[in-house]
Design an enzyme around this catalytic site. Structure first.
Site, mmCIF file in Angstrom:
data_model
loop_
_atom_site.group_PDB
_atom_site.id
_atom_site.type_symbol
_atom_site.label_atom_id
_atom_site.label_comp_id
_atom_site.label_asym_id
_atom_site.label_seq_id
_atom_site.Cartn_x
_atom_site.Cartn_y
_atom_site.Cartn_z
ATOM 1 C CG ASP A 1 -2.000 0.962 1.254
ATOM 2 O OD1 ASP A 1 -2.517 1.329 0.188
ATOM 3 O OD2 ASP A 1 -2.339 1.442 2.353
ATOM 4 N NE ARG B 1 -7.127 -9.977 10.603
ATOM 5 C CZ ARG B 1 -6.204 -9.092 10.238
ATOM 6 N NH1 ARG B 1 -5.708 -9.123 9.022
ATOM 7 N NH2 ARG B 1 -5.772 -8.169 11.078
HETATM 8 P P1 IMP Z 1 1.590 -0.359 3.949
HETATM 9 O O1 IMP Z 1 0.771 0.898 3.919
HETATM 10 O O2 IMP Z 1 2.079 -0.732 2.573
HETATM 11 O O3 IMP Z 1 2.694 -0.265 4.952
HETATM 12 O O4 IMP Z 1 0.607 -1.513 4.413
HETATM 13 C C1 IMP Z 1 0.405 -1.745 5.768
HETATM 14 C C2 IMP Z 1 -0.702 -2.702 6.034
HETATM 15 O O5 IMP Z 1 -1.914 -1.981 5.969
HETATM 16 C C3 IMP Z 1 -0.901 -3.876 5.086
HETATM 17 O O6 IMP Z 1 -0.047 -4.961 5.337
HETATM 18 C C4 IMP Z 1 -2.342 -4.223 5.371
HETATM 19 O O7 IMP Z 1 -2.434 -5.065 6.516
HETATM 20 C C5 IMP Z 1 -2.945 -2.865 5.689
HETATM 21 N N1 IMP Z 1 -3.710 -2.365 4.529
HETATM 22 C C6 IMP Z 1 -3.320 -1.521 3.562
HETATM 23 N N2 IMP Z 1 -4.298 -1.312 2.668
HETATM 24 C C7 IMP Z 1 -5.349 -2.065 3.089
HETATM 25 C C8 IMP Z 1 -6.677 -2.301 2.571
HETATM 26 O O8 IMP Z 1 -7.130 -1.794 1.531
HETATM 27 N N3 IMP Z 1 -7.462 -3.139 3.311
HETATM 28 C C9 IMP Z 1 -7.042 -3.753 4.454
HETATM 29 N N4 IMP Z 1 -5.806 -3.569 4.947
HETATM 30 C C10 IMP Z 1 -4.976 -2.735 4.279
HETATM 31 MG MG MG Z 2 -4.469 -4.770 8.725
#
Ligand code: IMP
Ligand code: MG
Length: 180
Positions: free
Chosen positions: A101, A165
């Protein structure tokens, strides 16, 4: 639960087809390397279980859990809540993730595991949401299942407030669910 989902973005069949595709690519790369698959908990559980079941060659499983402290996921301050138990020095390691993300958590995880001197380290993520990327993150996932639009998705391991989940598909939540 289905009533809380606005649209199904990826069906169970689409996901399972992608798992087969990705694992075929990984098989070519890793079948003789006894790789260690590191799952980043908890969102990856479904993807992880499906991917390793397709790996019909010697491999090992390990998990880690990281969390961000401060407010929100964009704070960038990460901490290892549960470390891997294997010694990965000289090993071929593949990080399995649910979603790339902002990239903050994988960026941290990647650097953390690199410091343990694996022979190689690659990232396989089921979902990629490039529109949300933190510009400071230059890391690029090696294997991507689906590139998705900037929407909050749940299911197949992904949660909203620890729920959804267990859905076998990935869907976009209805906005009213957040505001309830
Ligand atoms: P990051 O923002 O790439 O560091 O992602 C961190 C975490 O946020 C991911 O591993 C997911 O657990 C959670 N996450 C990010 N986007 C979503 C989404 O659209 N739905 C659910 N969880 C999300
Ligand atoms: Mg999460």
């Amino acid at each position: 639960m289905r009533n809380d989902i606005e649209t199904i973005l990826l069906t169970e069949e689409q996901i399972q087809e992608k798992v087969k595709e990705l694992s075929a690519i990984l098989r070519e790369e890793y079948k003789d390397k006894d790789p260690l698959f590191v799952g980043v908990l908890k969102g990856v559980v479904m993807f992880y279980a499906d991917m390793v079941r397709e790996a019909d060659y010697p491999c090992q499983m390990d998990f880690m859990c990281i969390s961000s402290y401060g407010s929100g996921t964009t704070s960038g301050k990460m901490v290892v809540k549960k470390d891997i138990s294997a010694d990965i020095k000289g090993r071929h390691v593949v990080i399995l993730e649910d979603i790339f993300d902002t990239g903050n958590s994988l960026d941290f995880t990647y650097k953390y595991l690199m410091s343990k001197e694996p022979a190689s380290l690659k990232i396989c993520t089921l979902l990629d949401k490039p529109e949300r990327r933190n510009p400071a993150v230059t890391l690029v996932p090696d294997y991507v299942g689906f590139t998705i639009p900037n929407a909050f998705v749940v299911g197949y391991g992904l949660d909203y407030d620890e729920h959804y989940r267990n859905l076998p598909y990935i869907g976009i939540l209805k906005p009213e669910v957040y505001t309830k």
